[in-house]
Scaffold this active site. Structure first.
Site, PDB file in Angstrom:
ATOM      1  CG  HIS A   1       4.157  -6.082  -1.369  1.00 11.90           C
ATOM      2  ND1 HIS A   1       4.287  -4.818  -1.887  1.00 11.90           N
ATOM      3  CD2 HIS A   1       2.880  -6.485  -1.654  1.00 11.90           C
ATOM      4  CE1 HIS A   1       3.137  -4.469  -2.478  1.00 11.90           C
ATOM      5  NE2 HIS A   1       2.285  -5.457  -2.346  1.00 11.90           N
TER       6      HIS A   1
ATOM      7  CD1 TRP B   1       0.382   6.248 -10.179  1.00  9.52           C
ATOM      8  CD2 TRP B   1       0.681   7.029  -8.105  1.00  9.52           C
ATOM      9  NE1 TRP B   1       0.281   7.612 -10.239  1.00  9.52           N
ATOM     10  CE2 TRP B   1       0.460   8.116  -8.986  1.00  9.52           C
ATOM     11  CE3 TRP B   1       0.894   7.289  -6.750  1.00  9.52           C
ATOM     12  CZ2 TRP B   1       0.455   9.439  -8.543  1.00  9.52           C
ATOM     13  CZ3 TRP B   1       0.877   8.605  -6.312  1.00  9.52           C
ATOM     14  CH2 TRP B   1       0.656   9.666  -7.197  1.00  9.52           C
TER      15      TRP B   1
ATOM     16  CE  LYS C   1      -3.570  -0.365  -0.494  1.00  9.60           C
ATOM     17  NZ  LYS C   1      -4.146  -0.607  -1.846  1.00  9.60           N
TER      18      LYS C   1
ATOM     19  CG  MET D   1      -4.226   5.030 -12.626  1.00  6.81           C
ATOM     20  SD  MET D   1      -2.653   4.817 -11.766  1.00  6.81           S
ATOM     21  CE  MET D   1      -2.693   3.074 -11.324  1.00  6.81           C
TER      22      MET D   1
ATOM     23  N   GLY E   1      -5.726   8.085  -2.289  1.00  7.20           N
ATOM     24  CA  GLY E   1      -4.497   8.472  -2.976  1.00  7.20           C
ATOM     25  C   GLY E   1      -3.972   9.827  -2.562  1.00  7.20           C
TER      26      GLY E   1
ATOM     27  NE  ARG F   1      -8.570   4.320   2.311  1.00  8.59           N
ATOM     28  CZ  ARG F   1      -8.487   5.418   3.044  1.00  8.59           C
ATOM     29  NH1 ARG F   1      -9.582   6.042   3.419  1.00  8.59           N
ATOM     30  NH2 ARG F   1      -7.312   5.902   3.411  1.00  8.59           N
TER      31      ARG F   1
ATOM     32  CG  PHE G   1      -6.152   8.469  -6.852  1.00  7.53           C
ATOM     33  CD1 PHE G   1      -5.441   7.413  -6.312  1.00  7.53           C
ATOM     34  CD2 PHE G   1      -7.483   8.619  -6.488  1.00  7.53           C
ATOM     35  CE1 PHE G   1      -6.035   6.524  -5.429  1.00  7.53           C
ATOM     36  CE2 PHE G   1      -8.089   7.737  -5.609  1.00  7.53           C
ATOM     37  CZ  PHE G   1      -7.358   6.690  -5.074  1.00  7.53           C
TER      38      PHE G   1
END
Length: 299
Positions: A113, A56, A51, A238, A263, A261, A235
């Site tokens: 990650h 992005w 997150k 996207m 950004g 949510r 944002f």
């Protein structure tokens, strides 16, 4: 486009210790293949704490490399198929290593990650390029909380206070945020093929960061193409794009929270109580006392 059937996943996973960090089975069951993954010199690894802007930057890179050559892919193939998640292993969809091994595009864009110490050594041996994205801890934990609420392949987050303290204690999936951001920052000092980006910088001036990516990757993308990409990766664009907003993945319950949510930078102020903020700052100061990487919690 075939939508994977996740109906067989009916319960949330439990967290356990693995290689020194908190993990869940979906990211460890293919470990031998992850550990022994064969990177290529032209691979680009997109590494982030969960997150922190993974999708992005994945989309920016995807457009920079393949936006002109394969426009049909961007309307038919979701980003999670175009940029494999290296350590992911769900029985109902090809594993991250399998997707990466079967890619025909060059360069391969691969996301992870994993903390720096668990990255397959072949990436370093092949001198592959690594793009790391870091996000300030307060906004990162808020975004992670809402993500875990709506995603059944993540552990039960509990309430906000419980989740926050788990994060502060370094017990979130993929380990402590502090070690993650510091580990890659330190690696950057000795590994020249690592670009360290900040989520806050991307929000503040996306075009500037696209220019930095082009410079790092040696791309001669035209000014007009860069401007178009910068517009396409904003944002709101996207969030409406089914190929980037994860609405095609049935494990996510958008009635609880969207994958994308807000950004924004500074949304943590809508979640932290005064007491939580004071406690968080105290822990942060101790955990980051030797760190040289600095973050902005507002812009």
């Amino acid at each position: 486009m075939d939508i994977p059937d996740f109906s067989s996943i009916s319960s949330r996973p439990t967290i356990f210790e693995f290689e020194g960090i908190s993990m869940i089975n979906h990211f460890t069951e293919n470990w031998e293949k992850v550990k022994n993954f064969q990177a290529r010199p032209d691979d680009i690894l997109i590494a982030t704490y969960p997150k922190a802007g993974t999708t992005w930057v994945s989309y920016i890179l995807d457009l920079l490399y393949f936006g002109e050559n394969a426009p049909e892919e961007h309307t038919s193939q979701p980003i999670y198929m175009r940029v494999p998640f290296l350590e992911s292993c769900f029985k109902v969809i090809a594993s991250g290593t399998e997707l990466a091994d079967n890619m025909t595009t060059s360069p391969r864009l691969i996301k992870t990650h994993l903390p720096v110490q668990l990255i397959p050594k072949s990436f370093w041996e092949q001198n592959s390029r690594v793009v790391y994205v870091a996000r300030n801890a307060k906004d990162n934990v808020v975004s992670y909380f809402h993500f875990d609420r709506m995603n059944i392949v993540e552990p039960d987050p509990g309430d906000w206070n419980t989740f926050l303290h788990r994060f502060m204690d370094g017990k979130s999936v993929f380990g402590p945020w502090y070690d993650h951001v510091n580990g890659y920052w330190e690696k950057k000092q000795t590994y020249s093929n690592l670009l360290y980006l900040f989520y806050e910088d991307l929000v503040e001036d996306t075009g500037r960061e696209v220019d930095r990516l082009c410079s790092f990757l040696g791309l001669s993308t035209s000014v007009s193409d860069r401007e178009k990409i910068t517009k396409d990766v904003q944002f709101d664009a996207m969030k409406q794009n089914k190929m980037t907003n994860y609405s095609t993945l049935p494990v996510m319950d958008f009635k609880i929270s969207p994958f994308m949510r807000k950004g924004k930078v500074g949304d943590w102020k809508n979640h932290f109580t005064v007491a939580q903020n004071e406690q968080f700052d105290e822990v942060y100061k101790e955990k980051m006392k030797n760190a040289t990487v600095k973050f902005r919690t507002e812009i």
